[in-house]
Design a protein around this motif. Structure first.
Motif, mmCIF file in Angstrom:
data_model
loop_
_atom_site.group_PDB
_atom_site.id
_atom_site.type_symbol
_atom_site.label_atom_id
_atom_site.label_comp_id
_atom_site.label_asym_id
_atom_site.label_seq_id
_atom_site.Cartn_x
_atom_site.Cartn_y
_atom_site.Cartn_z
ATOM 1 N N GLU A 69 44.197 -26.533 58.912
ATOM 2 C CA GLU A 69 45.646 -26.363 58.918
ATOM 3 C C GLU A 69 46.224 -26.663 57.534
ATOM 4 N N LYS A 70 45.780 -27.746 56.927
ATOM 5 C CA LYS A 70 46.264 -28.092 55.584
ATOM 6 C C LYS A 70 45.782 -27.074 54.556
ATOM 7 N N SER A 89 44.958 -23.962 54.908
ATOM 8 C CA SER A 89 45.600 -22.646 55.013
ATOM 9 C C SER A 89 46.983 -22.631 54.353
ATOM 10 N N GLN A 90 47.586 -23.805 54.184
ATOM 11 C CA GLN A 90 48.897 -23.876 53.544
ATOM 12 C C GLN A 90 48.810 -23.802 52.021
ATOM 13 N N VAL A 91 47.669 -24.171 51.462
ATOM 14 C CA VAL A 91 47.549 -24.216 49.999
ATOM 15 C C VAL A 91 46.549 -23.218 49.435
#
Length: 198
Positions: free
Chosen positions: A49-50, A52-54
């Protein structure tokens, strides 16, 4: 056969230009767990999840990113330049710097990965198409073309440096490093360029 022996054989076969034998040896590298990794992050990110954000990778970009030089474009270019500079410094230090790769099949000329890097694709495609392509990189422009295509995640490549007994394998924003030698110098170069060896 030990990892050290396989790397020795790869470095010998690359100078003999025996691409069939080289291919067999390179496939054996995948039997070894825990190679070092040249990466844009100093550790493995465990949260998808983290991440995929960066994450920024070529296939996340669209033509408009290249045309308008968006933030995503600049983020990707920054990562690409780190790999270009890292391999440039290794290439400059090395007497011989080999690349072994296969062209993707099929090569879709209507896709963004081809359109953006059409000159690079044309540069690396030999006139007489062969199974595996092995070349000693003497031209800086060829090195940069191969890195751009590999980092875009559309060309899987092996860089082989016989005098250092080292093999880099990969594509995208990470490369596996196969070596039995101390990687301190490579780690200093990587860190200077904003990359990490883990």
């Amino acid at each position: 056969m030990s990892l050290g022996n396989i790397i020795d054989c790869i470095c010998k076969e690359v100078t003999n230009r025996d691409s069939k034998k080289l291919e067999e040896l390179l496939e054996q590298l995948y039997d070894y767990e825990s190679p070092n990794i040249l990466d844009i992050y100093p550790y493995q990110i465990k949260s998808n999840e983290k991440y995929s954000q960066v994450e920024i990778f070529f296939d996340k970009l669209e033509m408009i990113d290249f045309q308008q030089k968006t933030q995503n474009y600049h983020s990707y270019q920054k990562s690409l330049e780190k790999f270009e500079r890292f391999f440039e410094l290794i290439w400059l230090k090395s007497f011989e710097f080999y690349a072994f790769y296969y062209l993707p099949e099929p090569l879709y000329k209507d896709q963004l990965y081809y359109k953006v890097y059409e000159n690079e694709w044309n540069k690396i495609i030999p006139k007489d198409l062969t199974e595996g392509i092995l070349l000693n990189i003497d031209e800086y422009s060829m090195l940069i073309s191969l890195i751009k295509l590999a980092v875009s995640d559309h060309l899987y490549i092996h860089f082989i440096i016989p005098e250092e007994n080292i093999v880099f394998s990969g594509n995208g924003l990470a490369f596996l490093i196969y070596s039995q030698h101390n990687l301190d110098l490579l780690e200093k170069i990587a860190n200077t360029e904003g990359l990490y060896i883990r």
